[in-house]
Design an enzyme around this catalytic site. Sequence first.
Site, PDB file in Angstrom:
ATOM      1  N   GLY A  38      -5.628  -5.552 -15.085  1.00 53.63           N
ATOM      2  CA  GLY A  38      -4.485  -5.146 -14.273  1.00 53.63           C
ATOM      3  C   GLY A  38      -3.186  -5.688 -14.814  1.00 53.63           C
ATOM      4  N   CYS A  80      -6.865  -6.152   0.156  1.00 51.45           N
ATOM      5  CA  CYS A  80      -5.414  -6.347  -0.003  1.00 51.45           C
ATOM      6  C   CYS A  80      -5.001  -7.487   0.930  1.00 51.45           C
ATOM      7  CB  CYS A  80      -4.653  -5.064   0.335  1.00 51.45           C
ATOM      8  SG  CYS A  80      -2.858  -5.315   0.241  1.00 51.45           S
ATOM      9  N   GLY A 122      -9.472 -10.018 -12.494  1.00 46.44           N
ATOM     10  CA  GLY A 122      -8.643 -11.164 -12.117  1.00 46.44           C
ATOM     11  C   GLY A 122      -8.246 -11.945 -13.353  1.00 46.44           C
ATOM     12  N   ILE A 137     -12.149 -10.007  -8.294  1.00 44.14           N
ATOM     13  CA  ILE A 137     -11.544 -10.274  -7.001  1.00 44.14           C
ATOM     14  C   ILE A 137     -10.217  -9.523  -6.856  1.00 44.14           C
ATOM     15  CG2 ILE A 137     -12.520 -12.583  -6.652  1.00 44.14           C
ATOM     16  CD1 ILE A 137      -9.938 -13.777  -7.839  1.00 44.14           C
ATOM     17  N   ASN A 138      -9.735  -9.402  -5.635  1.00 41.05           N
ATOM     18  CA  ASN A 138      -8.357  -8.943  -5.417  1.00 41.05           C
ATOM     19  C   ASN A 138      -7.443 -10.165  -5.565  1.00 41.05           C
ATOM     20  OD1 ASN A 138      -6.013  -7.476  -4.453  1.00 41.05           O
ATOM     21  ND2 ASN A 138      -7.411  -6.106  -3.366  1.00 41.05           N
ATOM     22  N   ASN A 165     -11.026  -0.605  -0.711  1.00 40.41           N
ATOM     23  CA  ASN A 165     -10.131  -1.767  -0.710  1.00 40.41           C
ATOM     24  C   ASN A 165     -10.300  -2.497   0.615  1.00 40.41           C
ATOM     25  OD1 ASN A 165      -8.056  -3.604  -0.573  1.00 40.41           O
ATOM     26  ND2 ASN A 165      -6.598  -2.303  -1.679  1.00 40.41           N
ATOM     27  N   LEU A 185       0.795  -1.232   0.000  1.00 42.84           N
ATOM     28  CA  LEU A 185       0.000   0.000   0.000  1.00 42.84           C
ATOM     29  C   LEU A 185       0.829   1.285   0.000  1.00 42.84           C
ATOM     30  CD1 LEU A 185      -2.137  -1.683   2.650  1.00 42.84           C
ATOM     31  CD2 LEU A 185      -3.315  -0.695   0.729  1.00 42.84           C
TER      32      LEU A 185
HETATM   33  O1  RRO Z   1      -0.302  -2.422  -2.449  1.00 45.88           O
HETATM   34  C1  RRO Z   1      -0.404  -3.665  -2.451  1.00 45.88           C
HETATM   35  O2  RRO Z   1       0.509  -4.398  -2.006  1.00 45.88           O
HETATM   36  C2  RRO Z   1      -1.599  -4.362  -2.927  1.00 45.88           C
HETATM   37  C3  RRO Z   1      -2.882  -3.909  -2.761  1.00 45.88           C
HETATM   38 BR1  RRO Z   1      -3.251  -2.245  -2.059  1.00 45.88          BR
HETATM   39  C4  RRO Z   1      -3.982  -4.718  -3.152  1.00 45.88           C
HETATM   40  O3  RRO Z   1      -5.165  -4.394  -3.006  1.00 45.88           O
HETATM   41  N1  RRO Z   1      -3.712  -5.928  -3.670  1.00 45.88           N
HETATM   42  C5  RRO Z   1      -2.460  -6.370  -3.858  1.00 45.88           C
HETATM   43  O4  RRO Z   1      -2.258  -7.496  -4.347  1.00 45.88           O
HETATM   44  N2  RRO Z   1      -1.402  -5.568  -3.489  1.00 45.88           N
END
Ligand code: RRO
Length: 299
Positions: free
Chosen positions: A260, A125, A238, A186-187, A122, A73
Amino acid sequence: MPSLSVHAGGLDLKNPVLLAAGILGTTGASLCRASRAGAGGVVTKSIGSVPRAGHPGPCIVHVDCGLINAMGLPNPSYKDFQTEIDAARKGGVPVIASIFASSAEEFAQISRNLDADALELNLSCPHAEKYGSELGRYPDLVESVTGAVKAASSVPIWVKLTPNTADILELGLAAQRGGADAVVAINTLKAMAIDIETGYPILGNRFGGLSGRAIKPVAVRAVYDLASRLEIPVIGVGGISSWEDAVEMIMAGASAIQVGTALLQGYGIFEEITSGLSAYLERKSITLEELCGMAGRCS
Ligand code: RRO
């Protein structure tokens, strides 16, 4: 050519192919570049209430089937980010600010102080203490955070869900109860890579989140489950790296999609996906609306 425009999650989009959070989303210039390359909307890197340097490096490792990241982050805080959002808006497509915090009050405070077209919370993460999935795996917290931001803000609220849970549907239903305008699924999936010469974990943080082609079937299933039960739209993300992947995700029930890791192929990916999607709709003589959720209607 068939229309790709869509109203999803409270936003009018010229096409359903958006830039996902975390990829090229730290400056107005890079967000604008994605818009100019054909993205229907752009999501910023996740922004918090105080500046963070992020996890120690290495922060990204390539594996056979995708990437594992543990960025941690990194961000300048919302106090220094509004100028980037303002610059990103010059790209002419909706700018969605991804935000993170460790409590409902902190989320609400950030949402009151950022001016964007929508907010993406979010809650997913997978590798930051006190943030992301550490809150987002609990349905009651998903509901209360969503409700607090909804009360504090007048723009559409999207909630990005974690796949690192036994039941993502429970989380989606909680976001819906909290008043979300859409869920995003999804994340990344919790993951790890080890250097076999030294025995050391490769990432500075040891663990990270897997993205890319490997996670697409997981995302398709999550979107299908959510879209089958929720009344609010689902934004699918994803592992999408081609127009065929986009078609599959929309058939699963996604009203829009985000790209992404495939940005590694270059900004041309937006044009590639939108033109492929358009040609597919024309060949099949169907509309985007008819495509959305088609798999759920097959018996
Ligand atoms: O910044 C990150 O390490 C990160 C974030 Br915010 C997220 O939502 N998902 C991810 O895989 N990395």
